[in-house]
Design an enzyme around this catalytic site. Structure first.
Site, mmCIF file in Angstrom:
data_model
loop_
_atom_site.group_PDB
_atom_site.id
_atom_site.type_symbol
_atom_site.label_atom_id
_atom_site.label_comp_id
_atom_site.label_asym_id
_atom_site.label_seq_id
_atom_site.Cartn_x
_atom_site.Cartn_y
_atom_site.Cartn_z
ATOM 1 N N MET A 46 0.849 -1.201 0.000
ATOM 2 C CA MET A 46 0.000 0.000 0.000
ATOM 3 C C MET A 46 0.880 1.245 0.000
ATOM 4 O O MET A 46 1.834 1.331 0.762
ATOM 5 C CB MET A 46 -0.909 0.013 1.229
ATOM 6 C CG MET A 46 -1.971 -1.071 1.211
ATOM 7 S SD MET A 46 -2.974 -1.094 2.713
ATOM 8 C CE MET A 46 -3.876 0.440 2.549
ATOM 9 N N ASP A 47 0.516 2.203 -0.833
ATOM 10 C CA ASP A 47 1.238 3.470 -0.808
ATOM 11 C C ASP A 47 0.609 4.386 0.243
ATOM 12 O O ASP A 47 -0.407 4.056 0.857
ATOM 13 C CB ASP A 47 1.267 4.113 -2.189
ATOM 14 C CG ASP A 47 -0.121 4.467 -2.719
ATOM 15 O OD1 ASP A 47 -1.077 4.580 -1.928
ATOM 16 O OD2 ASP A 47 -0.247 4.619 -3.944
#
Length: 91
Positions: A46-47
């Site tokens: 996940m960014d």
């Protein structure tokens, strides 16, 4: 069981982890099982924008406010669940 703001104080860490796992389903890239030990950035890839979206969803779901200065300290789903519990308790 769906958690509500009214009964979070009665929820166990495992129950909050289960609720977070449900919220993380759209972010799963594989058939990885989401547990308390799941690393949010590494295992789920996940960014920062996706993490912020997740936090906003959890804040709404559990009626808590997670301070942004705590976000860098949260690496695993278990740590996130504990942060939600602590935020609800006012810790």
């Amino acid at each position: 069981m769906t958690a509500s703001a009214a009964n979070i104080s009665e929820l166990s860490l495992n129950e909050v982890v289960a609720e977070i796992a449900i919220a993380l389903v759209p972010f799963k890239k594989s058939d990885l099982e989401i547990t308390a030990d799941t690393d949010i950035a590494h295992d789920l890839n996940m960014d920062s924008l996706a993490v912020m979206d997740l936090l906003m969803e959890l804040e709404d779901k559990f009626d808590v406010s997670i301070p942004l200065n705590m976000v860098p300290e949260i690496a695993t789903v278990g740590q996130l669940a504990q942060t939600v519990i602590n935020s609800k308790k006012g810790a």
